[in-house]
Design a protein around this motif. Sequence first.
Motif, PDB file in Angstrom:
ATOM      1  N   THR A  42      -2.816  -0.846   2.033  1.00 33.10           N
ATOM      2  CA  THR A  42      -2.604   0.473   1.416  1.00 33.10           C
ATOM      3  C   THR A  42      -1.203   0.978   1.724  1.00 33.10           C
ATOM      4  OG1 THR A  42      -4.952   1.008   1.576  1.00 33.10           O
ATOM      5  CG2 THR A  42      -3.427   2.855   1.326  1.00 33.10           C
ATOM      6  N   ARG A  43      -0.805   0.804   2.999  1.00 36.59           N
ATOM      7  CA  ARG A  43       0.534   1.250   3.400  1.00 36.59           C
ATOM      8  C   ARG A  43       1.607   0.461   2.654  1.00 36.59           C
ATOM      9  NH1 ARG A  43       0.024   0.922   8.952  1.00 36.59           N
ATOM     10  NH2 ARG A  43       1.173  -1.026   9.135  1.00 36.59           N
ATOM     11  N   ASP A  46       1.839   1.741  -0.865  1.00 38.92           N
ATOM     12  CA  ASP A  46       2.516   3.054  -0.872  1.00 38.92           C
ATOM     13  C   ASP A  46       4.018   2.887  -0.699  1.00 38.92           C
ATOM     14  OD1 ASP A  46       0.085   4.284  -1.217  1.00 38.92           O
ATOM     15  OD2 ASP A  46      -0.150   4.860   0.900  1.00 38.92           O
ATOM     16  N   ASP A  85       5.487  -4.903   7.123  1.00 37.40           N
ATOM     17  CA  ASP A  85       4.079  -4.772   6.743  1.00 37.40           C
ATOM     18  C   ASP A  85       3.598  -5.992   5.954  1.00 37.40           C
ATOM     19  OD1 ASP A  85       3.498  -2.472   8.045  1.00 37.40           O
ATOM     20  OD2 ASP A  85       3.515  -1.168   6.278  1.00 37.40           O
TER      21      ASP A  85
END
Length: 431
Positions: A42-43, A46, A85
Amino acid sequence: MLDIQALRNDLDGVVNQLIRRGFLFDSAAFTALEQERKAVQTRTQDLQAKRNNTSKQIGISKSKGEDVSAIVAEVAGLGDALKADESLLEELQIKLQSMLLNVPNLPHESVPTGKSELDNVEVRKIGTPRDFKNEFGNNFEIKDHTDVGAPLGLDFDTGIKLSGTRFTFMRGGIAKLHRSLSQFMLDTQTEQHGYEECYTPYLVNAETLTGTGQLPKFEEDLFSLNHNESKLYLIPTSEVTLTNTVNDEIVALESLPIKLTAHTPCFRSEAGSYGRDTKGMIRQHQFDKVEMVQIVHPSKSYEALEEMVGHAENILKALELPYRVVSLCAGDMGFGAAKTYDLEVWLPAQNTYREISSVSNCEAFQARRLKARFRNEQGKTEFVHTLNGSGLAVGRTLVAVLENYQNADGSVTIPKVLQPYMNNLQVIKPA
């Protein structure tokens, strides 16, 4: 490999099915990894969206002649965070993959519940064991295959001298009978049952064994060697090589089913069988097998399973050997199987039935590891189903022939169907 979506959508249901197999899935570890994966994914999404929007902002500001140095610095920072990430997400995916590689297949709903071979269910029994006492008199002693075979050329001492325990050397008529069995099996599978005969490597890499489920879980059961800084493994069965022919391929719908067979030696360390069947040919480090593999449309796999059991049975029927078919319980099935039938042949010296063939439907379990797919009727890619089975284990079939066809004078009658392969010889006699 299990479908990870099944775990994500119905974790408790999958765990309960695995309990039927006697496997305790670490749902807490899986849930923790999944939660972390979701958060990082999700990060990442985003950050990607923010970087895209910010990059657009740079273009707009530049067109207006505005200073964009601060925005450029912000995009650079977003890029570093995104790279970190993405790397973390890859690590988490690898951990999930590693966890799933050690989880067995889910049992089909028709598989009997049970923990061991004692809970397997007999499906049918074919043939009547030979009545030696009535044929030769009450003084006749049934010999096991080691005693029957030794005067005929079954030489365990030389096998041990050359290689150690669980190896066999064959001479003369026994060697020819062993070869005749394999040729008869291959001819039957190719000429009567429609399999394509193959010749395959006996040494394979780790990726190949991972595809069919032997690695990483069962490395101790394999023989391996190092060659030119790479590790190769001796095949435990040609299921490995035959099934891997569709590794990372999208096969044409009209090519299904794919039916392959091969006669190869098989090599197994028998790491978990210490003290079991140490005498004779039942459990060897090296043995021959004629393997059957089918790669099929998912809607046809259980039909193919029954067909393959019949193909193995036809060998035993032609040899006129008494046998039975057994449906394995959930706790006794192999790692990759969703459903398995064993064929067990009658061995008079043991006064019992022993496994001579195992036929399994793996559904999409191996195909998922192999990335073996086809385009379905709607043109979408879908995993094939893979099946494998012995048609048959040659050494164990030799054992069954020696014991069931033994005579009072020490000779062994050749089954009629094998006589053309033996130059029409009807009996093997001690030298």
